[in-house]
Design a protein around this motif. Structure first.
Motif, PDB file in Angstrom:
ATOM      1  N   GLU A  30       0.804  -1.220   0.000  1.00 53.26           N
ATOM      2  CA  GLU A  30       0.000   0.000   0.000  1.00 53.26           C
ATOM      3  C   GLU A  30       0.841   1.276   0.000  1.00 53.26           C
ATOM      4  O   GLU A  30       0.309   2.372  -0.041  1.00 53.26           O
ATOM      5  N   MET A  31       2.164   1.133   0.056  1.00 53.85           N
ATOM      6  CA  MET A  31       3.043   2.304   0.119  1.00 53.85           C
ATOM      7  C   MET A  31       3.284   2.887  -1.266  1.00 53.85           C
ATOM      8  O   MET A  31       3.392   2.153  -2.244  1.00 53.85           O
ATOM      9  N   THR A  32       3.417   4.206  -1.309  1.00 53.49           N
ATOM     10  CA  THR A  32       3.906   4.844  -2.523  1.00 53.49           C
ATOM     11  C   THR A  32       5.399   4.554  -2.610  1.00 53.49           C
ATOM     12  O   THR A  32       6.024   4.124  -1.626  1.00 53.49           O
ATOM     13  N   GLU A  33       5.994   4.817  -3.764  1.00 54.16           N
ATOM     14  CA  GLU A  33       7.450   4.637  -3.868  1.00 54.16           C
ATOM     15  C   GLU A  33       8.175   5.517  -2.854  1.00 54.16           C
ATOM     16  O   GLU A  33       9.137   5.088  -2.228  1.00 54.16           O
ATOM     17  N   ARG A  34       7.679   6.720  -2.688  1.00 51.81           N
ATOM     18  CA  ARG A  34       8.318   7.639  -1.745  1.00 51.81           C
ATOM     19  C   ARG A  34       8.280   7.075  -0.325  1.00 51.81           C
ATOM     20  O   ARG A  34       9.282   7.111   0.400  1.00 51.81           O
ATOM     21  N   GLU A  35       7.131   6.551   0.081  1.00 54.27           N
ATOM     22  CA  GLU A  35       7.009   5.958   1.413  1.00 54.27           C
ATOM     23  C   GLU A  35       7.903   4.725   1.546  1.00 54.27           C
ATOM     24  O   GLU A  35       8.531   4.511   2.588  1.00 54.27           O
ATOM     25  N   TYR A  36       7.944   3.917   0.493  1.00 52.49           N
ATOM     26  CA  TYR A  36       8.775   2.715   0.521  1.00 52.49           C
ATOM     27  C   TYR A  36      10.251   3.075   0.678  1.00 52.49           C
ATOM     28  O   TYR A  36      10.940   2.534   1.533  1.00 52.49           O
ATOM     29  N   PHE A  37      10.737   4.015  -0.136  1.00 53.59           N
ATOM     30  CA  PHE A  37      12.136   4.420  -0.043  1.00 53.59           C
ATOM     31  C   PHE A  37      12.434   5.017   1.331  1.00 53.59           C
ATOM     32  O   PHE A  37      13.517   4.802   1.886  1.00 53.59           O
ATOM     33  N   THR A  77      11.331  11.539  -5.686  1.00 53.65           N
ATOM     34  CA  THR A  77      10.000  10.933  -5.711  1.00 53.65           C
ATOM     35  C   THR A  77       8.915  11.945  -5.368  1.00 53.65           C
ATOM     36  O   THR A  77       7.807  11.861  -5.895  1.00 53.65           O
ATOM     37  N   ALA A  78       9.208  12.922  -4.516  1.00 49.30           N
ATOM     38  CA  ALA A  78       8.234  13.978  -4.214  1.00 49.30           C
ATOM     39  C   ALA A  78       7.926  14.784  -5.468  1.00 49.30           C
ATOM     40  O   ALA A  78       6.755  15.063  -5.766  1.00 49.30           O
ATOM     41  N   GLU A  79       8.968  15.137  -6.220  1.00 41.41           N
ATOM     42  CA  GLU A  79       8.757  15.884  -7.466  1.00 41.41           C
ATOM     43  C   GLU A  79       7.983  15.055  -8.477  1.00 41.41           C
ATOM     44  O   GLU A  79       7.100  15.558  -9.159  1.00 41.41           O
ATOM     45  N   ARG A  80       8.306  13.772  -8.562  1.00 40.34           N
ATOM     46  CA  ARG A  80       7.614  12.905  -9.515  1.00 40.34           C
ATOM     47  C   ARG A  80       6.148  12.738  -9.117  1.00 40.34           C
ATOM     48  O   ARG A  80       5.264  12.791  -9.973  1.00 40.34           O
ATOM     49  N   GLU A  81       5.879  12.557  -7.824  1.00 39.59           N
ATOM     50  CA  GLU A  81       4.493  12.451  -7.371  1.00 39.59           C
ATOM     51  C   GLU A  81       3.722  13.727  -7.669  1.00 39.59           C
ATOM     52  O   GLU A  81       2.572  13.675  -8.107  1.00 39.59           O
ATOM     53  N   ALA A  82       4.341  14.879  -7.436  1.00 40.08           N
ATOM     54  CA  ALA A  82       3.683  16.157  -7.708  1.00 40.08           C
ATOM     55  C   ALA A  82       3.385  16.302  -9.199  1.00 40.08           C
ATOM     56  O   ALA A  82       2.302  16.755  -9.585  1.00 40.08           O
TER      57      ALA A  82
END
Length: 122
Positions: free
Chosen positions: A6-13, A109-114
């Protein structure tokens, strides 16, 4: 903690960065970069984004390119005064390189999610 599925890539990293030994055993910059390369290849094989764009993002972040792959780009950012032996970093440089690696991954990953969120809101 959320289940991994259930984690985003950002949360996983971020979870890997908080407890790297849990994911790779012996915590070292090189073992973690190998882990992330494996993550990337698996994601790409199964339709995910993986680390697509990561190298170019690091080059832009650093402001210049060189012949190094992305792990070398991270080391250039983490250790701007250079290093003597990429395979035998002093412990303090190793710790700093790992810290910076996960800080950079978080920014990326924050930039990519945004950017992905902006695409869906148009």
């Amino acid at each position: 903690m959320k289940p991994l599925s259930e984690m985003t890539e950002r949360e996983y990293f971020a979870s890997v960065g908080q407890r790297p030994g849990m994911f790779v055993g012996k915590t070292s910059f090189h073992v973690l970069t190998a882990f992330l390369i494996g993550y990337d290849q698996h994601a790409l094989r199964h339709g995910g984004h993986g680390l697509t764009g990561w190298h170019d993002w690091l080059v832009a972040r650093r402001g210049r390119d060189c012949s190094h792959a992305w792990p070398g780009q991270v080391l250039h950012i983490a250790l701007p005064d250079s290093w003597d032996d990429i395979w035998n970093l002093p412990p303090e440089d190793e710790q700093n390189a790992i810290k910076v690696l996960f800080e950079l991954l978080d920014e990326f990953t924050a930039e990519r999610e945004a950017a992905q969120g902006a695409q869906f809101s148009d």
